[in-house]
Design an enzyme around this catalytic site. Structure first.
Site, mmCIF file in Angstrom:
data_model
loop_
_atom_site.group_PDB
_atom_site.id
_atom_site.type_symbol
_atom_site.label_atom_id
_atom_site.label_comp_id
_atom_site.label_asym_id
_atom_site.label_seq_id
_atom_site.Cartn_x
_atom_site.Cartn_y
_atom_site.Cartn_z
ATOM 1 N N ASP A 1 -3.454 -3.641 -1.628
ATOM 2 C CA ASP A 1 -2.464 -2.570 -1.483
ATOM 3 C C ASP A 1 -1.075 -3.006 -1.025
ATOM 4 O OD1 ASP A 1 -2.023 0.268 -1.686
ATOM 5 O OD2 ASP A 1 -1.959 0.352 0.490
ATOM 6 N N SER B 1 -1.657 6.389 -8.083
ATOM 7 C CA SER B 1 -3.045 6.843 -8.049
ATOM 8 C C SER B 1 -3.546 7.189 -9.445
ATOM 9 C CB SER B 1 -3.155 8.075 -7.147
ATOM 10 O OG SER B 1 -4.475 8.556 -7.116
ATOM 11 N N ARG C 1 -1.827 12.312 4.521
ATOM 12 C CA ARG C 1 -0.540 12.114 5.172
ATOM 13 C C ARG C 1 0.299 13.385 5.144
ATOM 14 N NH1 ARG C 1 2.840 9.503 2.870
ATOM 15 N NH2 ARG C 1 1.900 9.297 0.810
ATOM 16 N N LYS D 1 0.328 3.456 6.850
ATOM 17 C CA LYS D 1 1.528 3.592 6.033
ATOM 18 C C LYS D 1 2.804 3.558 6.864
ATOM 19 C CE LYS D 1 -0.408 3.701 2.017
ATOM 20 N NZ LYS D 1 -0.309 2.504 1.140
ATOM 21 N N ARG E 1 -12.196 8.553 2.359
ATOM 22 C CA ARG E 1 -11.749 7.159 2.390
ATOM 23 C C ARG E 1 -12.723 6.273 3.153
ATOM 24 N NH1 ARG E 1 -6.642 5.447 -0.064
ATOM 25 N NH2 ARG E 1 -5.495 7.367 -0.508
ATOM 26 N N LYS F 1 -5.304 0.593 -10.606
ATOM 27 C CA LYS F 1 -4.827 -0.579 -9.861
ATOM 28 C C LYS F 1 -5.969 -1.266 -9.120
ATOM 29 C CE LYS F 1 -2.627 -0.062 -5.976
ATOM 30 N NZ LYS F 1 -1.625 0.197 -4.919
ATOM 31 N N THR F 2 -6.783 -0.480 -8.412
ATOM 32 C CA THR F 2 -7.890 -1.060 -7.647
ATOM 33 C C THR F 2 -8.933 -1.662 -8.569
ATOM 34 O OG1 THR F 2 -7.541 0.538 -5.859
ATOM 35 C CG2 THR F 2 -9.667 -0.570 -5.928
ATOM 36 N N HIS G 1 4.270 -2.667 -2.726
ATOM 37 C CA HIS G 1 3.100 -1.787 -2.747
ATOM 38 C C HIS G 1 2.288 -2.138 -3.993
ATOM 39 C CE1 HIS G 1 1.298 2.532 -2.802
ATOM 40 N NE2 HIS G 1 0.576 1.712 -2.085
#
Length: 662
Positions: free
Chosen positions: A381, A362, A180, A325, A446, A366-367, A344
């Site tokens: 997410d 990051s 981004r 996003k 990704r 979390k994942t 989020h």
């Protein structure tokens, strides 16, 4: 070995004699010309290869079946419905200066039998006028809601850098931008947003005026209309049927169309039939740069959002994550207006219906921690928390691929198959095997895939009100406890702070922790002031009896370099105890400085690591580091102290008191 012919025409072998190969005799028929297995068929009707290929496909472009072809009680033919749909798309692509859209037809121009003919009016005085251009004399072919297979074909044929990998995924390149561009994101500041949005220091919202937005919009629309074909996706955001948003994405690349097909919620044919006018439209002209002489532009890239017009324009970047996003930011604005909290976060649900939210930047896990084979995945997410419960905003997952392995992340590994988009990965030239360790293009590799590719995904992606709110931090300073139970004010404080500590390298090889704060664990995407989201979170937690937790997945026994990272097995035991409710019944004591409630014992986790003070051999170093981190928290929070939460501002004082004290 000999054979004996039987009376019925069959034969048998005499195993006693082995004098060579047997002479096999079969029963004779009267017709010597009969073929035993007749697989002949009527020859094809085609006279040429092109005609043969035309028979291979039933339809040249997807259409929506009509089950109830009535509008306001009037029967509508398929032809009329298609015409209305194309008029809607043409209106989306309308130039603001000419107030008209391009002539649009559906289908790939490469598959058109002949160019559509248009009757042009006869001009007796052929004097050129200013509002006529070559673009007004051409057709723009609309590739509408193509299937993944069709988008694969488009990408492979027309987009350089598109390949099918050995797993069946589509590997693509996002061009020069592989992430981004937050400094190039702009939001129109007008009477709609002046008082609502968070502006100023610490805010991700960089302002632009409407005139500049319209200039960029015109540039993007003109570019898209100049193309022979564009891709159009009509899809939904938010699995809550009462609060879903209709979005239209107009793009120039099959890669972008497939990406959004995966990331947004895919309409059924019936829903697509009644789609109507979108609530929000994205114009992705990322292959075309913005004009750097335009006011507010600082580079050839610009991502612009106009909330009043409900439009987003992308110029100068082909990174698909800008669309994902960008829409998340829009939801951060639209949903709170409906008293729905946008988050989020990851979200999963136990078999008894207990829902947990996972917040974390990051590298915090979390994942990994929200993906649990014993629980259903609602989403990884983006979520909404309404009066009905929680719902996933998206229809897919956008997973990091760097160093991905089957052993560590089996669900993500297995989801990378046909239909999945792989961004900027490196693969072996012959076998097309992806090397997930290779960072030659970027470290930000990704995979985007539909959420249905995860075996334990809950479809539809909705659940009841959360029971636990888990804030994850990878504390490389090594002073936060592995787990702390938070009161409401502490939950708000740490939610607004959005802390984690990364390990930053230096040229001489010395590495030390670097504190990172991201408000609401997603500062780059929020629209309102962080305290507004925090107040909504506290209100919903209090109303529905949710418990807040702070879980450190970072270091213990010292900072990075001297201590060691907390074992994942211990963290999983902690998360399991939160889910089961066992941690609620534990005995607690309070830590100094941060004032956190920590359990004294937890099954499966060594008691000594539950209090960081016990694990540091150098007690003075522990206290100094604890005070240092507390000071970083307080300094970060200074930007939020001027905002009052509640009518009397008492809640603001409670939140400040919930931070570190020394």
């Amino acid at each position: 070995m000999a054979s004996n012919v039987l009376g019925n025409g069959e034969f048998s072998f005499d195993n006693k004699r082995r004098t060579g190969l047997p002479k096999i005799q079969t029963q004779k028929t009267d017709d010597e010309n009969v073929v035993c297995h007749d697989d002949s068929a009527t020859p094809v009707k085609a006279q040429t290869l092109d005609e043969l290929h035309s028979l291979q496909k039933k339809k040249s472009a997807p259409t929506t079946p009509i089950k109830s072809p009535h509008v306001f009680g009037v029967a509508v033919s398929e032809e009329e419905r298609q015409k209305q749909q194309l008029q809607s798309i043409s209106a989306s692509l309308a130039s603001l200066t000419r107030e008209t859209g391009p002539k649009v037809v559906k289908g790939d121009p490469a598959r058109q039998a002949e160019t559509p003919k248009v009757q042009h009016p006869v001009h007796h005085h052929p004097t050129p006028t200013l509002n006529v251009s070559d673009s007004g004399l051409k057709f723009t072919h609309i590739l509408y809601n193509l299937s993944p297979a069709e988008l694969y074909e488009q990408a492979i044929k027309y987009e350089k850098g598109s390949f099918i990998t050995s797993s069946g995924a589509l590997a693509t390149l996002s061009g020069a931008k592989t992430g981004r561009s937050p400094r190039d994101k702009r939001v129109v500041r007008d009477e709609t947003t002046e008082d609502d949005l968070w502006w100023g220091k610490g805010s991700p919202n960089i302002e632009m005026d409407e005139q500049t937005f319209l200039i960029n919009r015109e540039r993007a629309v003109d570019y898209l209309c100049s193309l022979e074909k564009v891709f159009v996706n009509d899809q939904f955001l938010n699995w809550d049927p009462n609060n879903r948003i209709k979005v239209r994405i107009v793009s120039a690349r099959a890669y972008h169309s497939l990406f959004m097909h995966n990331m947004c919620i895919r309409p059924t044919p019936e829903e697509l039939e009644d789609f109507g006018t979108p609530d929000f439209t994205i114009y992705n002209a990322g292959q075309f740069p913005c004009n750097r002489y335009t006011h507010y532009m600082t580079s050839s890239t610009s991502i612009d959002i106009n909330l009043a017009r409900r439009e987003m324009v992308i110029l100068g970047t082909q990174y698909a994550g800008e669309m994902k996003k960008g829409l998340f930011g829009v939801m951060h604005y639209l949903m709170p207006k409906r008293n729905i909290l946008s988050l989020h976060s990851g979200c999963n649900m136990g078999k008894e219906g207990d829902v947990a939210l996972f917040f974390g930047l990051s590298g915090t896990g979390k994942t990994t921690l929200s993906t649990d084979h014993n629980r259903y995945l609602i989403g990884d997410d983006e979520h909404c928390w309404s009066e009905h419960g929680v719902s996933n905003i998206e229809g897919g997952c956008y997973a990091k691929c760097i160093d991905l392995s089957r052993e560590k992340e089996p669900d993500i590994w297995n989801a990378i198959k046909f239909g999945t988009v792989l961004e900027n990965v490196v693969f072996e030239d012959h076998t097309r095997e992806v090397d997930y360790t290779d960072k030659s293009v970027t470290e930000n590799t990704r995979a985007a895939y539909p959420i249905e590719y995860i075996p334990n995904a809950k479809i539809p992606c909705v659940g009841p009100h959360p029971k636990n709110v888990i804030l994850l931090a990878c504390d490389a300073f090594g002073v936060l406890p592995p787990v702390s139970k938070l009161n409401l004010a502490q939950t708000m404080y740490h939610f607004i702070s959005g802390y984690t500590a990364l390990v930053a390298g230096t040229e001489d090889g010395i590495k030390e922790p670097t504190a990172t704060f991201s408000a609401c664990f997603g500062a780059a995407f929020i629209m309102l002031h962080p305290t507004k989201y925090a107040a909504m979170l506290a209100e919903k937690m209090q109303k529905h009896g949710a418990t807040g937790w702070l879980v450190n997945t970072g270091w213990s026994g010292g900072s990075y370099g001297s201590g060691s990272r907390i074992k994942l097995a211990y963290t999983r035991k902690i998360i399991d105890a939160i889910h089961s409710g066992a941690l609620l019944n534990a005995e607690y004591k309070k830590t100094e400085v941060f004032g956190l409630e920590i359990p004294t014992a937890l099954e499966g986790v060594p008691s000594e690591i539950l209090d960081p003070a016990n694990t540091w051999p150098d007690k003075k170093a522990h206290k100094d580091t604890l005070l240092k981190l507390g000071g970083l928290f307080r300094k970060n929070f200074e930007v939020f102290t001027n905002y009052k939460i509640g009518t009397d501002g008492n809640l603001t004082k409670e939140i400040l008191a919930a931070g570190p004290t020394f």
